[in-house]
Motif scaffolding. Sequence first.
Motif, short mmCIF file in Angstrom:
data_model
loop_
_atom_site.label_atom_id
_atom_site.label_comp_id
_atom_site.label_asym_id
_atom_site.label_seq_id
_atom_site.Cartn_x
_atom_site.Cartn_y
_atom_site.Cartn_z
N UNK A 1 -33.19 3.32 34.47
CA UNK A 1 -33.83 4.38 33.69
C UNK A 1 -35.33 4.17 33.82
N UNK A 2 -36.08 5.25 33.97
CA UNK A 2 -37.52 5.10 34.17
C UNK A 2 -38.31 5.31 32.89
N UNK A 3 -39.29 4.42 32.66
CA UNK A 3 -40.25 4.63 31.58
C UNK A 3 -39.91 3.88 30.31
N UNK A 4 -40.89 3.16 29.79
CA UNK A 4 -40.68 2.36 28.59
C UNK A 4 -40.26 3.24 27.41
N UNK A 5 -40.71 4.50 27.39
CA UNK A 5 -40.34 5.41 26.31
C UNK A 5 -38.84 5.65 26.24
N UNK A 6 -38.14 5.41 27.37
CA UNK A 6 -36.71 5.68 27.41
C UNK A 6 -35.85 4.42 27.20
N UNK A 7 -36.49 3.35 26.74
CA UNK A 7 -35.77 2.08 26.60
C UNK A 7 -34.63 2.17 25.58
N UNK A 8 -34.91 2.80 24.44
CA UNK A 8 -33.87 2.90 23.41
C UNK A 8 -32.67 3.67 23.95
N UNK A 9 -32.95 4.77 24.65
CA UNK A 9 -31.85 5.56 25.20
C UNK A 9 -31.05 4.72 26.22
N UNK A 10 -31.76 3.96 27.04
CA UNK A 10 -31.08 3.09 28.02
C UNK A 10 -30.19 2.08 27.30
N UNK A 11 -30.72 1.52 26.22
CA UNK A 11 -29.94 0.55 25.44
C UNK A 11 -28.67 1.19 24.88
N UNK A 12 -28.82 2.39 24.30
CA UNK A 12 -27.66 3.06 23.70
C UNK A 12 -26.65 3.46 24.78
N UNK A 13 -27.13 3.94 25.91
CA UNK A 13 -26.23 4.31 27.01
C UNK A 13 -25.46 3.08 27.49
N UNK A 14 -26.15 1.95 27.59
CA UNK A 14 -25.49 0.71 28.02
C UNK A 14 -24.41 0.31 27.02
N UNK A 15 -24.71 0.40 25.72
CA UNK A 15 -23.71 0.06 24.71
C UNK A 15 -22.50 0.99 24.81
N UNK A 16 -22.73 2.21 25.24
CA UNK A 16 -21.65 3.18 25.38
C UNK A 16 -20.93 3.09 26.71
N UNK A 17 -21.38 2.22 27.60
CA UNK A 17 -20.68 2.01 28.87
C UNK A 17 -21.13 2.93 29.99
N UNK A 18 -22.33 3.53 29.88
CA UNK A 18 -22.79 4.44 30.93
C UNK A 18 -23.18 3.72 32.21
N UNK A 19 -23.43 2.41 32.09
CA UNK A 19 -23.88 1.65 33.27
C UNK A 19 -22.73 1.09 34.08
N UNK A 20 -23.00 0.92 35.38
CA UNK A 20 -22.18 0.01 36.19
C UNK A 20 -23.13 -1.10 36.62
N UNK A 21 -22.68 -2.34 36.48
CA UNK A 21 -23.59 -3.45 36.73
C UNK A 21 -24.68 -3.48 35.67
N UNK B 1 -26.81 2.32 16.48
CA UNK B 1 -28.24 2.54 16.27
C UNK B 1 -28.61 3.99 16.62
N UNK B 2 -29.67 4.47 15.99
CA UNK B 2 -30.21 5.80 16.32
C UNK B 2 -31.70 5.65 16.58
N UNK B 3 -32.32 6.73 17.07
CA UNK B 3 -33.75 6.71 17.34
C UNK B 3 -34.56 6.29 16.12
N UNK B 4 -34.06 6.65 14.93
CA UNK B 4 -34.81 6.34 13.69
C UNK B 4 -34.96 4.84 13.46
N UNK B 5 -34.09 4.06 14.08
CA UNK B 5 -34.17 2.61 13.88
C UNK B 5 -35.29 1.96 14.70
N UNK B 6 -35.97 2.78 15.53
CA UNK B 6 -36.99 2.23 16.43
C UNK B 6 -38.26 3.06 16.32
N UNK B 7 -39.38 2.45 16.69
CA UNK B 7 -40.63 3.21 16.78
C UNK B 7 -41.35 2.84 18.07
N UNK B 8 -42.06 3.81 18.62
CA UNK B 8 -42.88 3.56 19.81
C UNK B 8 -44.31 3.34 19.33
N UNK B 9 -44.86 2.17 19.64
CA UNK B 9 -46.20 1.82 19.17
C UNK B 9 -47.14 1.64 20.37
#
Lengths: 336, 336
Positions: A310-330, A19-27
């Motif tokens: 990750x802080x802020x609802x605006x950063x949710x997509x980035x958090x999701x992508x980072x998680x899919x890429x394995x940036x998280x522990x737990x 997924x990329x940012x273009x697949x989402x919109x902030x409303x």
Amino acid sequence: MSETTSTQIHLASRPTGWPTDENFSVEHVELPELADGEVRVRNEFISVDPYMRGRMNDTRSYVKPFQIGEQISGGAVGRVIASRDSSLPEGTLVLHQLGWSDLAQGPAANFKQIPDLPGVPSSLRLHILGMTGLTAYVGLKAIAGLVEGETVFISGAAGAVGTAAGQIAKLMGAKRVIGSAGSAEKVELLTSKYGYDAAFNYKDGDVRGQLAAAAPEGIDVFFDNVGGDHLEAALAAFNDGGRAALCGAIASYNTTEPTPGPQNMANLITRGLKLQGFTLSSYLNYGEEFSQLMGQWFAEGKIAYDETIVDGVDNTVQAFLDMMGGANTGKMLVRI
Amino acid sequence: MSETTSTQIHLASRPTGWPTDENFSVEHVELPELADGEVRVRNEFISVDPYMRGRMNDTRSYVKPFQIGEQISGGAVGRVIASRDSSLPEGTLVLHQLGWSDLAQGPAANFKQIPDLPGVPSSLRLHILGMTGLTAYVGLKAIAGLVEGETVFISGAAGAVGTAAGQIAKLMGAKRVIGSAGSAEKVELLTSKYGYDAAFNYKDGDVRGQLAAAAPEGIDVFFDNVGGDHLEAALAAFNDGGRAALCGAIASYNTTEPTPGPQNMANLITRGLKLQGFTLSSYLNYGEEFSQLMGQWFAEGKIAYDETIVDGVDNTVQAFLDMMGGANTGKMLVRI
């Protein structure tokens, strides 16, 4: 922060591959007046989970796809800030499935009151004390039928489900628990913090060889979050009568080519093996039993966890992508 | 026919790919005097089965490999011609697992007396009334958990297990039973004689497409004797909660390259599917229940069967190879 304007993440188009940012919109959505029986909630944490990637596709599944132009739904925890339902007064801590937004609003029945315990962060209701922990428990107990003295292999072991599953397997009496993860740091944490008896880095390659070395007496149960070569390695390592709980296949969620299947499926017959996929929605009846067990283990200080926040609802997509890429522990979480 | 010299088929070397005559030897073995408690049996029929190919390899399995220089063991039915055990007097009809030979000899405990019913050929004890029928029953009942009203797909449906499984599925209340077979004649027989609702020839290709056409409402249970593209087709056709009983993988028994696995394993998770392999040895406890049910169905004239019979123990290897190549309809047997 507005009390009446909800910032929401919507699905703008279906992703192909990553997924990329273009697949989402902030409303920014102005919420209507509360109707009788409704509540308004300010979220404290929202959850980003691997299974959500599947719901972004328009494919047949137990769980129906997200709709284009609608908010991404999923787990969130928050507090009631306005109420027209006496069962959920202002200030009540609630869990819900309305997903990626800072404010949530709807009939009280869509929100579940949860205990507001001192010293227990509300975020835990989205992982170790919530759906993530229940997923780990259901996979080991209901699907794989783990019994005392068995050897368990867990793929993607440093993720939210994996860190829970390793500890639960040990507490259920597993003799040996082996995990795979995607970095040396995560591998170290599995044995130092999460009670894994052995762990290896799957990015070093040769998953089959690394698993065989870590499980010289074979494995009895496999809890799979990754798929692909992990499943083939498990099929090679299984003892007779082995069982796999297939929970996720993150290796293939963002691929556009079909994932080759294991070349050793015939082992299923010669060793009497069982592979069973599951999604939690069919096993919510295990919730009560899990809550009692996990509540006790947690109170006794037997449960470790990590959060990547990750802080802020605006950063949710980035958090999701980072998680899919394995940036998280737990558990990967967005704090509002 | 000598009463004291046993003509036996031994494993001479392990086959690579398709077995050839060179992998076997015909041995004429002088039997010792009967000891106390032993019996000597002249076989009437001996069984050649797909699973025997697996035992010719030196690979780990529930059932241990055949040993080089030893007789091929397996199901046979015969009559006691000499006895030093009062429980099995001369003339008793017996079933045993001593395998490919005309005479069999050993402790009475190795032989099981079977009812000598008028009008019931002894050969049926080696298939529809014996292990083959039990295999079909166990797969549908214990492994796949077939319930009334479901749709069942059976691969290799014109073989010994497949012809039994289709009929048993119908008698257990399946709504629709679909079979695949390797020739137009077999396909015709499945619907005209064995009660299949639909059938197709897998040698016409596009197994996935042919199955989808035959099962417009999807399948709930898959009984697999073939593996390979049949399993991939079933994974594509499964309804939510589908179960597969993996009994055989004849498509890959004689290949020397690894068989590619299904590319749609992720369906296991999204649809909550179960794949379970089995070998009959772990489920012999279903024997009593099966015998009662099948005995009744058979007496009521509800069970059809076919036999493809080859004469003479010297032709056992050829019968085995013909069976692996699909020359048989129903059960392949060697008549002594």
